[in-house]
Design an enzyme around this catalytic site. Structure first.
Site, PDB file in Angstrom:
ATOM      1  N   ASP A  65       0.923  -1.079   0.014  1.00 13.75           N
ATOM      2  CA  ASP A  65      -0.216   0.019  -0.159  1.00 13.75           C
ATOM      3  C   ASP A  65       0.888   1.316   0.008  1.00 13.75           C
ATOM      4  O   ASP A  65       1.703   1.475   1.091  1.00 13.75           O
ATOM      5  CB  ASP A  65      -0.781  -0.014   1.106  1.00 13.75           C
ATOM      6  CG  ASP A  65      -1.826   1.206   1.325  1.00 13.75           C
ATOM      7  OD1 ASP A  65      -1.416   2.146   0.579  1.00 13.75           O
ATOM      8  OD2 ASP A  65      -2.738   1.062   2.155  1.00 13.75           O
ATOM      9  N   TYR A 153      -9.212  14.783  -8.255  1.00 13.51           N
ATOM     10  CA  TYR A 153      -8.351  14.065  -9.143  1.00 13.51           C
ATOM     11  C   TYR A 153      -7.535  14.929  -9.921  1.00 13.51           C
ATOM     12  O   TYR A 153      -6.281  14.624 -10.134  1.00 13.51           O
ATOM     13  CB  TYR A 153      -9.136  12.931  -9.990  1.00 13.51           C
ATOM     14  CG  TYR A 153      -8.148  12.193 -10.842  1.00 13.51           C
ATOM     15  CD1 TYR A 153      -7.520  10.880 -10.429  1.00 13.51           C
ATOM     16  CD2 TYR A 153      -8.114  12.313 -12.136  1.00 13.51           C
ATOM     17  CE1 TYR A 153      -6.737  10.143 -11.101  1.00 13.51           C
ATOM     18  CE2 TYR A 153      -7.241  11.516 -12.844  1.00 13.51           C
ATOM     19  CZ  TYR A 153      -6.898  10.353 -12.431  1.00 13.51           C
ATOM     20  OH  TYR A 153      -5.892   9.537 -13.286  1.00 13.51           O
ATOM     21  N   ALA A 155      -6.380  17.778  -9.341  1.00 15.35           N
ATOM     22  CA  ALA A 155      -5.523  18.233  -8.535  1.00 15.35           C
ATOM     23  C   ALA A 155      -4.185  17.636  -8.071  1.00 15.35           C
ATOM     24  O   ALA A 155      -3.337  18.082  -8.258  1.00 15.35           O
ATOM     25  CB  ALA A 155      -6.251  18.938  -7.065  1.00 15.35           C
ATOM     26  N   LYS A 157      -3.019  15.349 -10.103  1.00 13.73           N
ATOM     27  CA  LYS A 157      -2.439  15.236 -11.216  1.00 13.73           C
ATOM     28  C   LYS A 157      -1.531  16.521 -11.748  1.00 13.73           C
ATOM     29  O   LYS A 157      -0.469  16.448 -12.392  1.00 13.73           O
ATOM     30  CB  LYS A 157      -3.082  14.498 -12.530  1.00 13.73           C
ATOM     31  CG  LYS A 157      -3.765  13.255 -12.145  1.00 13.73           C
ATOM     32  CD  LYS A 157      -2.729  12.326 -11.993  1.00 13.73           C
ATOM     33  CE  LYS A 157      -3.165  10.778 -11.806  1.00 13.73           C
ATOM     34  NZ  LYS A 157      -2.017   9.758 -11.721  1.00 13.73           N
ATOM     35  N   THR A 190      -8.991   1.752 -19.447  1.00 14.41           N
ATOM     36  CA  THR A 190      -8.783   1.169 -18.113  1.00 14.41           C
ATOM     37  C   THR A 190     -10.015   1.419 -17.440  1.00 14.41           C
ATOM     38  O   THR A 190     -10.928   1.981 -17.467  1.00 14.41           O
ATOM     39  CB  THR A 190      -7.688   1.904 -17.539  1.00 14.41           C
ATOM     40  OG1 THR A 190      -7.924   3.044 -16.988  1.00 14.41           O
ATOM     41  CG2 THR A 190      -6.471   2.185 -18.542  1.00 14.41           C
TER      42      THR A 190
END
Length: 265
Positions: A65, A153, A155, A157, A190
């Site tokens: 993890d 999300y 943010a 990236k 994906t």
């Protein structure tokens, strides 16, 4: 840089695009790869597939993890214990679920930061097999634009690009001999693109799903999962330190972030 006879870690590498990154590296002569992932069942399947196609001495799975520092550090430790070297780290682990934004930040951003620290500060200096090591950080085209349905999300990236370009400077390279490249895939076939409505933060964002899917549709069909790893290989082989590569619509191209003074209105 050639990946022949090098050793790599791929986070989130037990399935999906991460597994395809590992396959692409091995097909280009990589000596061995560690798949660091939370899914032990998928990890076993991946090890069996790679062992059958490339040899049992080519792969290691470590249940990891990336948000737990001890687990991520253990993946690095086990890699050098088994293979002796470490030359390449692909920071691929990531999720896209706005409803669990705090966990998403921990996986997408914090996990990537800690992996970079482990690689650059602890393991590459001791265990790289050549003069140079490489980190590939996986961002996204949503890290280069506004995406109303995916603000959190997006943010993470955007942050990956800031991290990579700041680490990928001549000053850092001079002391670490670590080259940093960033990949920004566009819409890709994906699981990230599946069930978007249930991944939204709340009803207001959920209502924007249709507009986002139209954006994806206007961009053409999502690219195949095996196309992005081929482009990743090009970036490893040809990308300069701190470079950013967009992969979309069947092509890969390098972009140069604008200087803030050039952006002044």
């Amino acid at each position: 840089m050639s990946v022949e006879n090098k050793v790599a870690i791929v986070t989130g590498g037990a399935s999906g695009i991460g597994f395809h990154y590992a396959l692409e590296l091995l097909q280009n002569g990589l000596r061995a790869v560690t798949l660091a992932d939370t899914d032990a069942a998928k990890g076993e399947e991946a090890v069996a597939k790679i062992s059958n196609d490339f040899g049992a001495d080519k792969v290691l799975f470590v249940k990891t993890d990336v948000t737990v520092k001890d687990q991520l550090a253990n993946a690095f430790k086990q890699t050098v214990e088994k293979f002796g070297n470490l030359d390449i780290v692909i920071n691929n682990a990531g999720v896209m679920v706005e409803a669990i934004w705090e966990k998403m930040i921990n996986i997408n951003l914090n996990g990537t930061i800690y992996s970079c620290i482990l690689a650059m500060e602890e393991y590459f200096p001791k265990y790289k097999s050549g003069d140079e090591a490489v980190i590939v950080n996986i961002s996204s085209t949503v890290g280069l634009q506004a995406v109303p349905i995916l603000p959190f999300y997006s943010a993470t990236k955007h942050a990956i690009i800031g991290l990579s370009t700041s680490l990928g400077t001549p000053q850092n390279y001079a002391t670490t001999k670590t080259r940093i490249v960033t990949i920004c895939p566009g819409p890709t076939d994906t699981p990230l693109l599946q069930d978007l409505e249930n991944k939204a933060f709340n009803e207001r964002y959920r209502a924007l799903t249709g507009a986002f899917l139209k954006f994806v549709g206007d961009a053409g069909k999502p690219q195949t999962i095996d196309f992005v790893p081929k482009c990743m290989m090009k970036a490893i082989q040809e990308g300069s330190n701190g470079s950013i590569w967009v992969v979309e619509n069947g092509e890969i191209y390098e972009i140069a972030p604008a200087d803030r003074k050039d952006m002044k209105k």
